[in-house]
Design a protein around this motif. Structure first.
Motif, PDB file in Angstrom:
ATOM      1  N   ARG A  16      29.035  46.659-126.598  1.00 49.37           N
ATOM      2  CA  ARG A  16      29.534  48.031-125.895  1.00 49.37           C
ATOM      3  C   ARG A  16      28.363  48.303-125.036  1.00 49.37           C
ATOM      4  NH1 ARG A  16      32.850  51.217-123.806  1.00 49.37           N
ATOM      5  NH2 ARG A  16      33.749  52.920-125.147  1.00 49.37           N
ATOM      6  N   GLU A  17      28.547  48.742-123.793  1.00 45.43           N
ATOM      7  CA  GLU A  17      27.346  49.341-122.953  1.00 45.43           C
ATOM      8  C   GLU A  17      26.885  50.862-123.413  1.00 45.43           C
ATOM      9  OE1 GLU A  17      27.058  50.608-118.285  1.00 45.43           O
ATOM     10  OE2 GLU A  17      29.052  50.319-119.063  1.00 45.43           O
ATOM     11  N   PRO A  18      25.722  50.795-123.494  1.00 47.01           N
ATOM     12  CA  PRO A  18      25.054  52.161-124.255  1.00 47.01           C
ATOM     13  C   PRO A  18      25.508  53.320-123.116  1.00 47.01           C
ATOM     14  CG  PRO A  18      23.492  50.225-124.251  1.00 47.01           C
ATOM     15  CD  PRO A  18      24.691  49.776-123.521  1.00 47.01           C
ATOM     16  N   ALA A  19      25.503  53.153-121.631  1.00 46.94           N
ATOM     17  CA  ALA A  19      26.063  54.185-120.851  1.00 46.94           C
ATOM     18  C   ALA A  19      27.301  54.767-121.136  1.00 46.94           C
ATOM     19  CB  ALA A  19      25.507  53.944-119.609  1.00 46.94           C
ATOM     20  N   ALA A  20      28.206  53.822-121.682  1.00 50.27           N
ATOM     21  CA  ALA A  20      29.514  54.150-121.856  1.00 50.27           C
ATOM     22  C   ALA A  20      29.858  54.871-123.045  1.00 50.27           C
ATOM     23  CB  ALA A  20      30.243  52.874-121.921  1.00 50.27           C
ATOM     24  N   VAL A  21      28.964  54.964-123.996  1.00 51.31           N
ATOM     25  CA  VAL A  21      29.213  55.797-125.121  1.00 51.31           C
ATOM     26  C   VAL A  21      27.775  57.031-125.274  1.00 51.31           C
ATOM     27  CG1 VAL A  21      30.246  53.957-126.488  1.00 51.31           C
ATOM     28  CG2 VAL A  21      28.003  54.255-126.606  1.00 51.31           C
ATOM     29  N   TRP A  59      34.624  57.400-134.692  1.00 51.86           N
ATOM     30  CA  TRP A  59      33.859  57.310-133.296  1.00 51.86           C
ATOM     31  C   TRP A  59      34.037  56.036-132.358  1.00 51.86           C
ATOM     32  CZ3 TRP A  59      29.718  54.383-131.637  1.00 51.86           C
ATOM     33  CH2 TRP A  59      28.877  54.747-130.493  1.00 51.86           C
ATOM     34  N   ASP A  60      34.061  56.416-131.051  1.00 49.13           N
ATOM     35  CA  ASP A  60      34.414  55.258-130.286  1.00 49.13           C
ATOM     36  C   ASP A  60      35.734  54.485-130.490  1.00 49.13           C
ATOM     37  OD1 ASP A  60      33.738  54.141-127.693  1.00 49.13           O
ATOM     38  OD2 ASP A  60      32.641  52.388-128.763  1.00 49.13           O
ATOM     39  N   GLY A  61      36.731  55.167-131.102  1.00 52.11           N
ATOM     40  CA  GLY A  61      37.993  54.255-131.622  1.00 52.11           C
ATOM     41  C   GLY A  61      37.908  53.600-132.569  1.00 52.11           C
ATOM     42  N   ARG A  62      36.727  53.105-133.286  1.00 51.59           N
ATOM     43  CA  ARG A  62      36.618  52.019-134.246  1.00 51.59           C
ATOM     44  C   ARG A  62      35.812  51.900-135.433  1.00 51.59           C
ATOM     45  NH1 ARG A  62      33.990  46.952-131.900  1.00 51.59           N
ATOM     46  NH2 ARG A  62      32.426  47.613-130.781  1.00 51.59           N
ATOM     47  N   TRP A  63      34.978  53.231-135.430  1.00 56.02           N
ATOM     48  CA  TRP A  63      33.910  53.404-136.396  1.00 56.02           C
ATOM     49  C   TRP A  63      34.038  54.525-137.181  1.00 56.02           C
ATOM     50  CZ3 TRP A  63      30.652  49.142-136.840  1.00 56.02           C
ATOM     51  CH2 TRP A  63      30.439  48.419-135.946  1.00 56.02           C
ATOM     52  N   VAL A  64      33.896  54.205-138.685  1.00 58.68           N
ATOM     53  CA  VAL A  64      34.048  55.498-139.458  1.00 58.68           C
ATOM     54  C   VAL A  64      33.036  55.542-140.432  1.00 58.68           C
ATOM     55  CG1 VAL A  64      36.728  55.580-139.239  1.00 58.68           C
ATOM     56  CG2 VAL A  64      35.831  53.992-140.692  1.00 58.68           C
ATOM     57  N   VAL A  65      32.768  56.603-141.079  1.00 61.10           N
ATOM     58  CA  VAL A  65      31.681  56.848-141.998  1.00 61.10           C
ATOM     59  C   VAL A  65      32.339  56.532-143.362  1.00 61.10           C
ATOM     60  CG1 VAL A  65      30.232  58.445-143.480  1.00 61.10           C
ATOM     61  CG2 VAL A  65      30.586  58.801-141.105  1.00 61.10           C
ATOM     62  N   GLN A  66      31.781  55.497-144.190  1.00 62.29           N
ATOM     63  CA  GLN A  66      32.174  55.103-145.499  1.00 62.29           C
ATOM     64  C   GLN A  66      31.533  55.499-146.614  1.00 62.29           C
ATOM     65  OE1 GLN A  66      32.397  50.856-144.674  1.00 62.29           O
ATOM     66  NE2 GLN A  66      34.833  51.095-144.066  1.00 62.29           N
ATOM     67  N   GLY A  67      30.299  55.923-146.472  1.00 59.96           N
ATOM     68  CA  GLY A  67      29.388  56.538-147.514  1.00 59.96           C
ATOM     69  C   GLY A  67      29.323  58.023-147.423  1.00 59.96           C
ATOM     70  N   PRO A  68      28.518  58.602-148.196  1.00 61.03           N
ATOM     71  CA  PRO A  68      28.354  59.951-148.193  1.00 61.03           C
ATOM     72  C   PRO A  68      28.056  60.725-146.945  1.00 61.03           C
ATOM     73  CG  PRO A  68      27.017  59.131-149.853  1.00 61.03           C
ATOM     74  CD  PRO A  68      27.543  57.841-148.991  1.00 61.03           C
ATOM     75  N   TRP A  69      28.753  61.973-146.617  1.00 61.62           N
ATOM     76  CA  TRP A  69      28.533  62.765-145.659  1.00 61.62           C
ATOM     77  C   TRP A  69      28.891  64.118-145.951  1.00 61.62           C
ATOM     78  CZ3 TRP A  69      32.802  65.377-143.560  1.00 61.62           C
ATOM     79  CH2 TRP A  69      34.263  64.849-144.004  1.00 61.62           C
TER      80      TRP A  69
END
Length: 413
Positions: free
Chosen positions: A315-320, A331-341
């Motif tokens: 991923r290009e840093p500027a794009a996100v 987040w960004d269509g593909r990352w999810v929190v799987q631990g405590p939040w």
């Protein structure tokens, strides 16, 4: 077995045997002949309790609200629940029909998820197949662009079903006339500023047969499937996923057939960026040639990074840089929190500020560019975890579909 009116008139059922029947089904109805015929046909086929109807009012014509109200009245007579969704996002820029289509799909998907519907039926016909083929042929599309729409596809978390792809538009209007049903004709269907209208007129003017064009689109779909299988087999040998990046064996990529090479590069760029459409062919070829010569290139919100015997797509840093969402994501269509939040925590890119706090950032072996664009969990200005930079629990933020998702999606696109 008694035939439905649809089957008696059209000569085939409204719901093909090849399509699985969902327990509950959404139906997108605009008020035009195709979608109204779909509604009547499915109302004959399914019990009313299984059907839910939605209409998107784009607000682009004075009559659109009245047409949506007409669909609502029809659904009331049929005993079907109906919802009107309104789009207010047109800013007058870009391709109107494409913007409307994207907005319509997004609104319907959100509605379906809210209603607990896993599938939505659309009124695309054999004529739509033919028109799409001509439109894309004029644009110089390759096999993928010329391939027919699928009776079943999945995007935005919804299964989209097209039960009328083998039926002609004229047949549907004959059916509506026979059952005494009304429909509206969108005046934009005669506006030759739109490519689809020009394609429709070309078919009529040249005496082309929609069914023959649709058969060509089906042949292209078979060719696309064969090419996708070859790309999948090649990827199994020369590609792997590292922390959301795609790494190719540069030599293996170079000796692959050009169609396979470009297909894999385009797919990797779309998978990393969560983009719906592939980059343009010339831009893709130029980016790969630069990477082959050892030069970094930016394309499609991604970086192509030559790493000696490997080519990394990240991923290009500027794009996100400006992307942020509430935990758990995605987040960004593909990352999810799987631990405590906790409520109020957010997912955002690690960036320079976060990377400076990651003392173990070298452990993962990922380059700086990848880490800057990697997902991090934040509580206010406090960095809680950034697994790809060695900060916090390794599995605290996960990649939807994982590595297997990259390979599987080669076959599903």
């Amino acid at each position: 077995m008694q035939l439905s009116r649809f089957q008696q008139i059209i000569g085939r059922p409204a719901w093909p045997e090849t399509l699985a029947e969902p327990e509950r089904l959404g139906i997108a109805v605009s008020g035009g002949g195709d979608s109204v015929a779909l509604l009547h046909g499915l109302a004959e086929h399914f019990p009313a309790a299984r059907l839910h109807v939605v209409t998107v009012d784009h607000g682009l014509r004075a009559a659109s609200a009245q047409e949506a109200a007409g669909v609502a009245a029809l659904c009331a007579r049929l005993g079907l629940p109906h919802r009107v969704l309104r789009w207010q996002g047109w800013d007058g820029q870009g391709n109107l029909q494409d913007a409307a289509r994207r907005a319509r799909r997004r609104l319907i998907a959100d509605w379906a998820r809210t209603e607990g519907l896993s599938a939505v039926a659309l009124g695309h016909t054999r004529d739509d197949q033919a028109e799409t083929l001509l439109m894309r042929l004029e644009r110089g599309s390759g096999v993928d662009g010329l391939a027919a729409m699928a009776p079943e596809s999945r995007s935005d978390g919804i299964t989209w079903l097209r039960p009328l792809l083998a039926v002609g538009r004229a047949d549907l209007r004959r059916y509506l006339a026979a059952i005494g049903a009304d429909w509206v004709e969108d005046p934009s269907n005669e506006d030759t500023r739109f490519a689809r209208v020009r394609a429709r007129h070309a078919i009529a003017t040249l005496g082309l047969r929609a069914e023959r064009l649709a058969e060509t689109a089906q042949a292209m779909a078979r060719a696309r499937a064969a090419l996708a299988h070859l790309a999948h087999e090649t990827a199994q040998r020369i590609a792997r996923v590292q922390g959301g990046d795609v790494l190719f064996d540069a030599a293996g990529l170079a000796v692959s057939p050009e169609e396979t090479r470009l297909r894999l590069l385009a797919h990797a760029l779309c998978w990393v960026s969560s983009a719906e459409y592939r980059p343009r062919l010339q831009a893709l070829q130029a980016a790969h040639e630069a990477a082959r010569q050892g030069r970094r290139r930016t394309l499609h919100g991604c970086l192509l990074l030559p790493e000696g015997p490997r080519l990394r797509i990240c991923r290009e840093p500027a794009a996100v840089a400006a992307q942020s969402c509430a935990a758990p994501g995605p987040w960004d269509g593909r990352w999810v929190v799987q631990g405590p939040w906790e409520p109020g925590d957010r997912l955002a890119p690690l960036g320079e500020t976060g990377l400076a706090q990651c003392e173990n950032r070298h452990v993962t072996g990922m380059p700086r560019a990848s880490l800057l664009a990697s997902p991090a969990l934040w509580r206010g200005e406090t960095l809680l975890c950034a697994p790809l930079a060695g900060h916090g629990p390794a599995g605290a933020i996960g990649l939807l579909g994982g590595e297997a998702g990259f390979f599987a999606s080669i076959l599903s696109h």
